[in-house]
Design a protein around this motif. Sequence first.
Motif, PDB file in Angstrom:
ATOM      1  N   VAL A 126       0.835  -1.205   0.000  1.00 21.25           N
ATOM      2  CA  VAL A 126       0.000   0.000   0.000  1.00 21.25           C
ATOM      3  C   VAL A 126       0.866   1.251   0.000  1.00 21.25           C
ATOM      4  N   MET A 127       1.956   1.225   0.762  1.00 23.01           N
ATOM      5  CA  MET A 127       2.841   2.388   0.838  1.00 23.01           C
ATOM      6  C   MET A 127       3.483   2.684  -0.519  1.00 23.01           C
ATOM      7  N   GLN A 128       3.992   1.671  -1.169  1.00 21.20           N
ATOM      8  CA  GLN A 128       4.619   1.862  -2.463  1.00 21.20           C
ATOM      9  C   GLN A 128       3.620   2.346  -3.509  1.00 21.20           C
ATOM     10  N   LEU A 129       2.414   1.793  -3.474  1.00 22.21           N
ATOM     11  CA  LEU A 129       1.395   2.197  -4.438  1.00 22.21           C
ATOM     12  C   LEU A 129       0.979   3.656  -4.215  1.00 22.21           C
ATOM     13  N   SER A 130       0.887   4.077  -2.966  1.00 22.74           N
ATOM     14  CA  SER A 130       0.526   5.476  -2.696  1.00 22.74           C
ATOM     15  C   SER A 130       1.602   6.429  -3.197  1.00 22.74           C
ATOM     16  N   GLN A 131       2.867   6.059  -3.088  1.00 23.61           N
ATOM     17  CA  GLN A 131       3.949   6.919  -3.576  1.00 23.61           C
ATOM     18  C   GLN A 131       3.934   7.018  -5.097  1.00 23.61           C
ATOM     19  N   THR A 132       3.777   5.888  -5.767  1.00 29.19           N
ATOM     20  CA  THR A 132       3.759   5.926  -7.233  1.00 29.19           C
ATOM     21  C   THR A 132       2.531   6.682  -7.752  1.00 29.19           C
ATOM     22  N   THR A 133       1.397   6.540  -7.078  1.00 24.84           N
ATOM     23  CA  THR A 133       0.195   7.264  -7.487  1.00 24.84           C
ATOM     24  C   THR A 133       0.381   8.771  -7.304  1.00 24.84           C
ATOM     25  N   MET A 134       1.005   9.167  -6.209  1.00 21.55           N
ATOM     26  CA  MET A 134       1.242  10.587  -5.974  1.00 21.55           C
ATOM     27  C   MET A 134       2.160  11.169  -7.039  1.00 21.55           C
ATOM     28  N   ARG A 135       3.202  10.444  -7.412  1.00 19.95           N
ATOM     29  CA  ARG A 135       4.089  10.926  -8.477  1.00 19.95           C
ATOM     30  C   ARG A 135       3.321  11.086  -9.789  1.00 19.95           C
ATOM     31  N   SER A 136       2.421  10.153 -10.063  1.00 16.81           N
ATOM     32  CA  SER A 136       1.643  10.226 -11.299  1.00 16.81           C
ATOM     33  C   SER A 136       0.691  11.416 -11.280  1.00 16.81           C
ATOM     34  N   GLU A 137       0.037  11.663 -10.164  1.00 15.95           N
ATOM     35  CA  GLU A 137      -0.917  12.766 -10.078  1.00 15.95           C
ATOM     36  C   GLU A 137      -0.204  14.117 -10.128  1.00 15.95           C
ATOM     37  N   ILE A 138       0.932  14.241  -9.481  1.00 21.30           N
ATOM     38  CA  ILE A 138       1.697  15.488  -9.529  1.00 21.30           C
ATOM     39  C   ILE A 138       2.162  15.779 -10.953  1.00 21.30           C
ATOM     40  N   GLY A 139       2.521  14.735 -11.693  1.00 21.50           N
ATOM     41  CA  GLY A 139       2.980  14.912 -13.061  1.00 21.50           C
ATOM     42  C   GLY A 139       1.907  15.431 -14.007  1.00 21.50           C
ATOM     43  N   LYS A 140       0.632  15.400 -13.593  1.00 22.55           N
ATOM     44  CA  LYS A 140      -0.454  15.908 -14.434  1.00 22.55           C
ATOM     45  C   LYS A 140      -0.728  17.394 -14.211  1.00 22.55           C
ATOM     46  N   LEU A 141      -0.101  17.994 -13.198  1.00 23.33           N
ATOM     47  CA  LEU A 141      -0.441  19.357 -12.806  1.00 23.33           C
ATOM     48  C   LEU A 141       0.759  20.277 -12.931  1.00 23.33           C
ATOM     49  N   HIS A 142       0.478  21.549 -13.183  1.00 21.67           N
ATOM     50  CA  HIS A 142       1.516  22.569 -13.086  1.00 21.67           C
ATOM     51  C   HIS A 142       1.810  22.868 -11.621  1.00 21.67           C
ATOM     52  N   LEU A 143       2.871  23.625 -11.390  1.00 20.70           N
ATOM     53  CA  LEU A 143       3.300  23.903 -10.015  1.00 20.70           C
ATOM     54  C   LEU A 143       2.198  24.593  -9.220  1.00 20.70           C
ATOM     55  N   ASP A 144       1.625  25.649  -9.766  1.00 17.83           N
ATOM     56  CA  ASP A 144       0.589  26.385  -9.037  1.00 17.83           C
ATOM     57  C   ASP A 144      -0.618  25.498  -8.762  1.00 17.83           C
ATOM     58  N   GLN A 145      -0.975  24.655  -9.720  1.00 17.98           N
ATOM     59  CA  GLN A 145      -2.107  23.754  -9.514  1.00 17.98           C
ATOM     60  C   GLN A 145      -1.800  22.721  -8.440  1.00 17.98           C
ATOM     61  N   ALA A 146      -0.594  22.203  -8.430  1.00 16.57           N
ATOM     62  CA  ALA A 146      -0.224  21.208  -7.426  1.00 16.57           C
ATOM     63  C   ALA A 146      -0.247  21.794  -6.014  1.00 16.57           C
ATOM     64  N   LEU A 147       0.179  23.053  -5.893  1.00 11.75           N
ATOM     65  CA  LEU A 147       0.207  23.679  -4.570  1.00 11.75           C
ATOM     66  C   LEU A 147      -1.190  24.011  -4.069  1.00 11.75           C
ATOM     67  N   SER A 148      -2.133  24.237  -4.975  1.00 19.44           N
ATOM     68  CA  SER A 148      -3.480  24.632  -4.570  1.00 19.44           C
ATOM     69  C   SER A 148      -4.504  23.513  -4.686  1.00 19.44           C
ATOM     70  N   SER A 149      -4.072  22.290  -4.995  1.00 16.93           N
ATOM     71  CA  SER A 149      -5.025  21.192  -5.228  1.00 16.93           C
ATOM     72  C   SER A 149      -4.763  20.030  -4.282  1.00 16.93           C
ATOM     73  N   ARG A 150      -4.510  20.310  -3.030  1.00 20.50           N
ATOM     74  CA  ARG A 150      -4.226  19.243  -2.074  1.00 20.50           C
ATOM     75  C   ARG A 150      -5.421  18.301  -1.911  1.00 20.50           C
ATOM     76  N   GLN A 151      -6.617  18.883  -1.819  1.00 20.91           N
ATOM     77  CA  GLN A 151      -7.792  18.046  -1.618  1.00 20.91           C
ATOM     78  C   GLN A 151      -7.988  17.090  -2.787  1.00 20.91           C
ATOM     79  N   MET A 152      -7.772  17.578  -4.001  1.00 22.64           N
ATOM     80  CA  MET A 152      -7.920  16.725  -5.173  1.00 22.64           C
ATOM     81  C   MET A 152      -6.861  15.622  -5.180  1.00 22.64           C
ATOM     82  N   LEU A 153      -5.621  15.977  -4.832  1.00 21.44           N
ATOM     83  CA  LEU A 153      -4.554  14.971  -4.786  1.00 21.44           C
ATOM     84  C   LEU A 153      -4.830  13.922  -3.714  1.00 21.44           C
ATOM     85  N   ASN A 154      -5.304  14.353  -2.549  1.00 21.44           N
ATOM     86  CA  ASN A 154      -5.624  13.403  -1.473  1.00 21.44           C
ATOM     87  C   ASN A 154      -6.672  12.397  -1.931  1.00 21.44           C
ATOM     88  N   ALA A 155      -7.732  12.917  -2.566  1.00 22.31           N
ATOM     89  CA  ALA A 155      -8.809  12.031  -3.014  1.00 22.31           C
ATOM     90  C   ALA A 155      -8.325  11.090  -4.119  1.00 22.31           C
TER      91      ALA A 155
END
Length: 307
Positions: free
Chosen positions: A110-139
Amino acid sequence: MSSFIVILLVLIGGFAILRTAIRVVPQQRAWIVERLGKFDRVLSPGLNFIIPFVDRVAYRFDMREIPTEVPAQVCISLDNTTLTVDGILYLQITDAVKAAYGSSNPFTAVMQLSQTTMRSEIGKLHLDQALSSRQMLNAAVANAVDEAAVNWGVKVLRYEIKDITPPQEILHAMELQITAEREKRALIFQSEGQRQQQINTSEGQRQLEINVADGRRQAEILRAQGEAQAIELVANATATAIRVVGAAANEPGGIEALQMQLAKDFIEKWGNLAKAGTTLVIPADLGNIGAVVGTALEMVKKSGTRT
């Protein structure tokens, strides 16, 4: 003596075997029992018995919610900015059998999958979007990990990002941008205030001029009305006086009295005229006062006759 030792040994062995056969499972725990190396059953909380030397407790699971820290990792955003992201994953084992046999280490998976998923989701967003989209990334992370963790008997309750840290040079540039934006807003507010002040001043001046002009107009109207009323009163009074004089001239002795009054007035007016200036124009028939008075009397008679 030897028989006593044998009995004692038997009792000790029996107690040891009995203790091995009794298992007390705490609340919110699940123990997996294998019989001869094969899954047999899950022990529920409370008092349980197993067969010594045949059954064994292979796995012990805590069924409560377990908060697990996700180590910090470096992610790259869509605009090629590196971000350091860490978080907390809240897990709960819902199926002890799947947790025991679905994965060799479900928590690590589960830990490894959560890390790889987070890297994938961050790669879809620009910097400003990543900093302001915590709720979306969490979900997004929680949903993706929970879908895969079903086969491992693990339920992902939620995922919370602790920190998203850009590089120091990016932080410095962001601070400069924020400072410039605040100064820009301050200048805009100041200019808006000055503009509103000028508008209010011009509106006040305009209203003042309107009020002054309206006051002058009202004063002129009142003055003209007063003068018109004064002229009307003077004309009415003159007309009334003329009518009275004309009526009096028709009475006995009125002509003689009027003649004397006209002669008197004529002499007073010429006397006042001589006092008022150094230059005096004298008519040719000034000595014939009677002719002048006679002319005036004829006018009075005509006026009296008309009335």
